[in-house]
Design a protein around this motif. Structure first.
Motif, PDB file in Angstrom:
ATOM      1  N   ASP A 180      -8.609  -0.391  -2.257  1.00 44.72           N
ATOM      2  CA  ASP A 180      -9.860  -1.052  -2.617  1.00 44.72           C
ATOM      3  C   ASP A 180     -11.057  -0.223  -2.163  1.00 44.72           C
ATOM      4  O   ASP A 180     -11.021   0.435  -1.118  1.00 44.72           O
ATOM      5  CB  ASP A 180      -9.941  -2.437  -1.968  1.00 44.72           C
ATOM      6  CG  ASP A 180      -8.988  -3.438  -2.584  1.00 44.72           C
ATOM      7  OD1 ASP A 180      -8.480  -3.173  -3.686  1.00 44.72           O
ATOM      8  OD2 ASP A 180      -8.755  -4.484  -1.954  1.00 44.72           O
ATOM      9  N   ARG A 193     -16.587  -5.355  -3.896  1.00 44.52           N
ATOM     10  CA  ARG A 193     -15.224  -4.826  -3.794  1.00 44.52           C
ATOM     11  C   ARG A 193     -14.733  -4.426  -5.172  1.00 44.52           C
ATOM     12  O   ARG A 193     -14.790  -5.212  -6.119  1.00 44.52           O
ATOM     13  CB  ARG A 193     -14.284  -5.865  -3.176  1.00 44.52           C
ATOM     14  CG  ARG A 193     -12.836  -5.358  -3.047  1.00 44.52           C
ATOM     15  CD  ARG A 193     -11.986  -6.293  -2.197  1.00 44.52           C
ATOM     16  NE  ARG A 193     -11.676  -7.546  -2.846  1.00 44.52           N
ATOM     17  CZ  ARG A 193     -10.569  -7.782  -3.566  1.00 44.52           C
ATOM     18  NH1 ARG A 193      -9.675  -6.803  -3.745  1.00 44.52           N
ATOM     19  NH2 ARG A 193     -10.349  -8.971  -4.096  1.00 44.52           N
ATOM     20  N   SER A 195     -11.375  -2.723  -7.174  1.00 45.38           N
ATOM     21  CA  SER A 195      -9.950  -2.461  -7.017  1.00 45.38           C
ATOM     22  C   SER A 195      -9.632  -0.992  -7.259  1.00 45.38           C
ATOM     23  O   SER A 195     -10.450  -0.237  -7.788  1.00 45.38           O
ATOM     24  CB  SER A 195      -9.138  -3.330  -7.981  1.00 45.38           C
ATOM     25  OG  SER A 195      -9.441  -2.982  -9.324  1.00 45.38           O
ATOM     26  N   ARG A 244     -10.908  -8.734   1.573  1.00 44.83           N
ATOM     27  CA  ARG A 244     -10.241  -8.864   0.286  1.00 44.83           C
ATOM     28  C   ARG A 244     -10.160 -10.318  -0.168  1.00 44.83           C
ATOM     29  O   ARG A 244      -9.710 -10.599  -1.277  1.00 44.83           O
ATOM     30  CB  ARG A 244      -8.829  -8.267   0.337  1.00 44.83           C
ATOM     31  CG  ARG A 244      -8.775  -6.821   0.791  1.00 44.83           C
ATOM     32  CD  ARG A 244      -7.370  -6.229   0.681  1.00 44.83           C
ATOM     33  NE  ARG A 244      -7.046  -5.893  -0.702  1.00 44.83           N
ATOM     34  CZ  ARG A 244      -5.961  -6.302  -1.337  1.00 44.83           C
ATOM     35  NH1 ARG A 244      -5.093  -7.111  -0.722  1.00 44.83           N
ATOM     36  NH2 ARG A 244      -5.726  -5.929  -2.587  1.00 44.83           N
TER      37      ARG A 244
END
Length: 354
Positions: A180, A193, A195, A244
């Motif tokens: 991430d 965030r 991926s 996360r």
């Protein structure tokens, strides 16, 4: 061009415009850079690696704000505030292109994810708008670029502006385990965030991160799974748990001597944190000291104490690259971009070992 822009900035603007590129994926070659490496060799163990204590690099119009160590090349990677590029700086001071101009943007914070053979960078057109290069009627550009470490080829360009009026992607960190990417935004006070495959997975903020001035800046991912996040205005540091998850938990790290500002930060192998501080973005004409601090925590970053505070010999240090041979601090001449005031070493920037 805005008539209020000082003459010195207009000169810089013309130079920057000559190196800037429009379009979504420009592939024009970078200009050739002159180079020079001037080292101070002493008894420091790092001298044995052929990395001089100070690299003074001649690279007109580059103005790097971000730097990272590339272990595959045993060299530095630097972004560019005017050219939208990433370049390799070798121990002899030579500069060669890695990522060609991919948009009319500034490349700011960068990091190397050697495990996945990629370079990750934050980019924004904020400086272009500040200088009047970018058409103000166009939507702002702010994103994360993911590039192949070996070739510089684009893997992903990820928009993280989220429709904001003044987005400014600033710095990036990578979760080594999951891949991430976390990107700070100093304009809208958020962390996004992304991926490993280039998709936006979440955005978070906290009332303690918001400011009318420059907000969330430097960021690192700790091996224990949390983030350490620097807020420029006020020199505050935060620990972000469960980054996360849908609801990351933000806690302020108690500092014994908070600096006036906190710009780029880097986590060292011994667990300490090294940070650059400057007065580049202090509001209201406030002045601060150019210095580099080392912070250490004994309670897993609930609090931290200052174990070193060193006035920096070069103006406006912005961030730090941790290498096997010492911590190198970047002074990229960014004041010319932000204020129009000529640098003490025009056309050059410095990387100096702490």
């Amino acid at each position: 061009m805005d008539a209020s822009v000082p003459a010195s900035r207009r000169t810089l603007l013309r130079l920057a415009a000559a190196g800037a590129v429009g379009g979504a994926l420009a592939t024009a070659p970078l200009p050739a850079f002159a180079h020079s490496g001037r080292g101070e060799r002493g008894g420091h163990p790092a001298a044995r690696c052929a990395l001089p204590r100070t690299l003074t690099v001649t690279a007109p119009n580059l103005y790097p704000e971000g730097v990272a160590w590339d272990p595959t090349r045993k060299a530095f990677l630097v972004g560019s505030s005017t050219q939208g590029t990433i370049s390799v700086v070798r121990p002899d001071g030579s500069v060669t292109p890695l990522v060609a101009p991919f948009a009319q943007v500034s490349v700011l914070g960068i990091t190397v994810d050697a495990r996945r053979r990629r370079v990750v960078a934050a980019y924004t057109d904020y400086f272009g708008r500040l200088l009047g290069i970018v058409d103000p009627s166009l939507p702002p550009v702010s994103g994360v670029g993911v590039f192949d470490l070996a070739t510089g080829a684009v893997r992903h360009l990820v928009d993280v502006s989220a429709g904001a009026r003044t987005p400014r992607a600033n710095d990036v960190a990578v979760d080594e385990r999951h891949g991430d990417i976390y990107v700070t935004d100093t304009g809208v006070d958020t962390v996004t965030r992304v991926s490993h495959d280039g998709r936006v997975r979440g955005v978070f903020t906290d009332e303690r991160l918001t400011t009318a001035d420059t907000g969330p800046n430097g960021i690192v991912h700790h091996p224990a799974g949390f983030l350490l996040l620097a807020k420029y205005d006020g020199g505050r540091l935060f620990r972000v748990d469960h980054p996360r998850s849908a609801r990351p938990v933000v806690r302020e790290v108690r500092l014994d001597h908070p600096p006036t500002s906190l710009d780029g930060i880097a986590l060292r192998p011994d667990g300490s944190l090294v940070a650059a501080a400057n007065d580049l973005s202090l509001s209201g004409g406030r002045q601060g000291r150019d210095h580099v601090v080392v912070l250490r925590s004994t309670d897993n970053w609930r609090s931290a104490r200052t174990v070193q505070d060193r006035t920096w010999p070069f103006q406006d240090p912005t961030t730090v690259a941790v290498t096997p041979y010492g911590d190198y601090v970047l002074s990229g001449g960014l004041r010319e971009i932000l204020t129009g005031v000529p640098s003490a070493t025009p056309g050059r920037f410095q990387l100096r070992r702490r």
